[in-house]
Design a protein around this motif. Structure first.
Motif, PDB file in Angstrom:
ATOM      1  N   ALA A   1       7.944  28.923  15.455  1.00  0.00           N
ATOM      2  CA  ALA A   1       8.653  29.870  15.935  1.00  0.00           C
ATOM      3  C   ALA A   1       8.227  31.161  15.538  1.00  0.00           C
ATOM      4  O   ALA A   1       7.699  31.252  14.460  1.00  0.00           O
ATOM      5  CB  ALA A   1      10.335  29.857  15.408  1.00  0.00           C
ATOM      6  N   ALA A   2       8.420  32.310  16.198  1.00  0.00           N
ATOM      7  CA  ALA A   2       8.050  33.487  15.876  1.00  0.00           C
ATOM      8  C   ALA A   2       8.990  34.652  16.633  1.00  0.00           C
ATOM      9  O   ALA A   2       9.409  34.252  17.606  1.00  0.00           O
ATOM     10  CB  ALA A   2       6.530  33.978  16.264  1.00  0.00           C
ATOM     11  N   ALA A   3       9.047  35.773  16.021  1.00  0.00           N
ATOM     12  CA  ALA A   3      10.287  36.705  16.300  1.00  0.00           C
ATOM     13  C   ALA A   3       9.744  38.043  16.007  1.00  0.00           C
ATOM     14  O   ALA A   3       9.210  38.290  14.871  1.00  0.00           O
ATOM     15  CB  ALA A   3      11.415  36.519  15.894  1.00  0.00           C
ATOM     16  N   ASP A   4      10.174  39.233  16.737  1.00  0.00           N
ATOM     17  CA  ASP A   4       9.734  40.509  16.223  1.00  0.00           C
ATOM     18  C   ASP A   4      10.804  40.708  15.007  1.00  0.00           C
ATOM     19  O   ASP A   4      10.311  41.795  14.176  1.00  0.00           O
ATOM     20  CB  ASP A   4       9.746  41.433  17.277  1.00  0.00           C
ATOM     21  N   ASN A   5      11.958  40.332  15.078  1.00  0.00           N
ATOM     22  CA  ASN A   5      12.855  40.511  13.874  1.00  0.00           C
ATOM     23  C   ASN A   5      12.774  38.868  13.206  1.00  0.00           C
ATOM     24  O   ASN A   5      13.642  38.145  13.593  1.00  0.00           O
ATOM     25  CB  ASN A   5      14.260  40.804  14.647  1.00  0.00           C
ATOM     26  N   LYS A   6      12.097  38.721  12.195  1.00  0.00           N
ATOM     27  CA  LYS A   6      11.418  37.619  11.693  1.00  0.00           C
ATOM     28  C   LYS A   6      12.912  36.860  10.935  1.00  0.00           C
ATOM     29  O   LYS A   6      13.041  35.688  10.860  1.00  0.00           O
ATOM     30  CB  LYS A   6      10.523  37.779  10.491  1.00  0.00           C
ATOM     31  N   LEU A  50       5.073  22.873  24.818  1.00  0.00           N
ATOM     32  CA  LEU A  50       5.933  23.622  25.430  1.00  0.00           C
ATOM     33  C   LEU A  50       6.038  24.928  24.740  1.00  0.00           C
ATOM     34  O   LEU A  50       6.276  24.937  23.548  1.00  0.00           O
ATOM     35  CB  LEU A  50       7.090  23.046  25.966  1.00  0.00           C
ATOM     36  N   VAL A  51       5.866  26.228  25.532  1.00  0.00           N
ATOM     37  CA  VAL A  51       6.348  27.448  24.684  1.00  0.00           C
ATOM     38  C   VAL A  51       7.479  27.973  25.561  1.00  0.00           C
ATOM     39  O   VAL A  51       7.292  28.238  26.837  1.00  0.00           O
ATOM     40  CB  VAL A  51       5.207  28.471  24.757  1.00  0.00           C
ATOM     41  N   LYS A 107       9.284  29.923  20.741  1.00  0.00           N
ATOM     42  CA  LYS A 107       9.503  28.637  20.250  1.00  0.00           C
ATOM     43  C   LYS A 107       8.130  27.718  20.419  1.00  0.00           C
ATOM     44  O   LYS A 107       8.077  27.611  21.830  1.00  0.00           O
ATOM     45  CB  LYS A 107      10.729  27.962  20.443  1.00  0.00           C
ATOM     46  N   GLY A 108       7.399  27.444  19.938  1.00  0.00           N
ATOM     47  CA  GLY A 108       6.424  26.459  20.338  1.00  0.00           C
ATOM     48  C   GLY A 108       6.758  24.873  20.038  1.00  0.00           C
ATOM     49  O   GLY A 108       6.996  24.521  18.599  1.00  0.00           O
TER      50      GLY A 108
END
Length: 178
Positions: free
Chosen positions: A37-42, A114-115, A131-132
């Motif tokens: 998972a990655a986010a600009d607001n971790k 799936l992403v 989400k990967g």
């Protein structure tokens, strides 16, 4: 003459741009495991974060008007199971209410990967998240590179990638030692 040349260059640039293929949600149904998972607001996706979801199952219902999502989230230190339905909207996006309003889009699908791309509005801020997920326990190097490319396209720093599968396992998952 310059206008004709400029028009030709513009046509060639537009023609070479890749149009993302639509993903048929009925093809992604089944068991999936969140790998990254990655986010600009971790802070939303770190251990204990409200959107650190461990996907387990995705199904299409009513002709894919809905995506039925089964996932775990750790709430107050306890892993809790959730079943949520995301309703399809115009433009092949889905709306799901969980820790705010989430606009979910399937941005890449292959046989084992799936992403999803999510914009979460918690009432104060909009957070961009990817989400990967995989059919197995990991991504290949090529799949991870594709995941990083998709993060970059969405404006999410790759240094904000969290390896979800290494840091948390749902209690029912028999593939992992207890």
């Amino acid at each position: 003459m310059k206008a004709v040349l400029l028009s030709l260059v513009l046509v060639l640039v537009c023609a070479t741009q890749e149009t993302p293929a639509e993903i048929d949600p009925s093809q992604i149904k089944g068991e999936w495991r969140t790998i990254y998972a990655a986010a600009d607001n971790k802070e939303k996706i770190v251990e204990g974060g409200p959107l650190r979801c461990h996907y387990r199952q995705i199904e299409c219902t009513n002709g894919c008007e809905y995506l039925s999502l089964t996932f775990y989230v750790k709430v107050d230190g306890t892993c809790q199971l959730f079943h949520k339905e995301a309703k399809r909207q115009e433009g092949d996006v889905y709306i799901i209410e969980f820790a705010g309003t989430n606009v979910l889009q399937l941005i890449h699908a292959s046989e084992n990967m799936l992403v999803t791309y999510i914009e979460n509005d918690d009432g104060e801020k909009i957070t961009k998240i990817t989400k990967g997920v995989a059919k197995g326990d990991s991504f290949t190097q090529e799949e991870f590179q594709k995941y990083q490319e998709l993060n970059s396209e969405k404006g999410i720093p790759n240094e904000n990638i969290e390896n979800i599968i290494k840091t948390g396992k749902a209690p029912e998952d028999s593939r992992y030692p207890k």
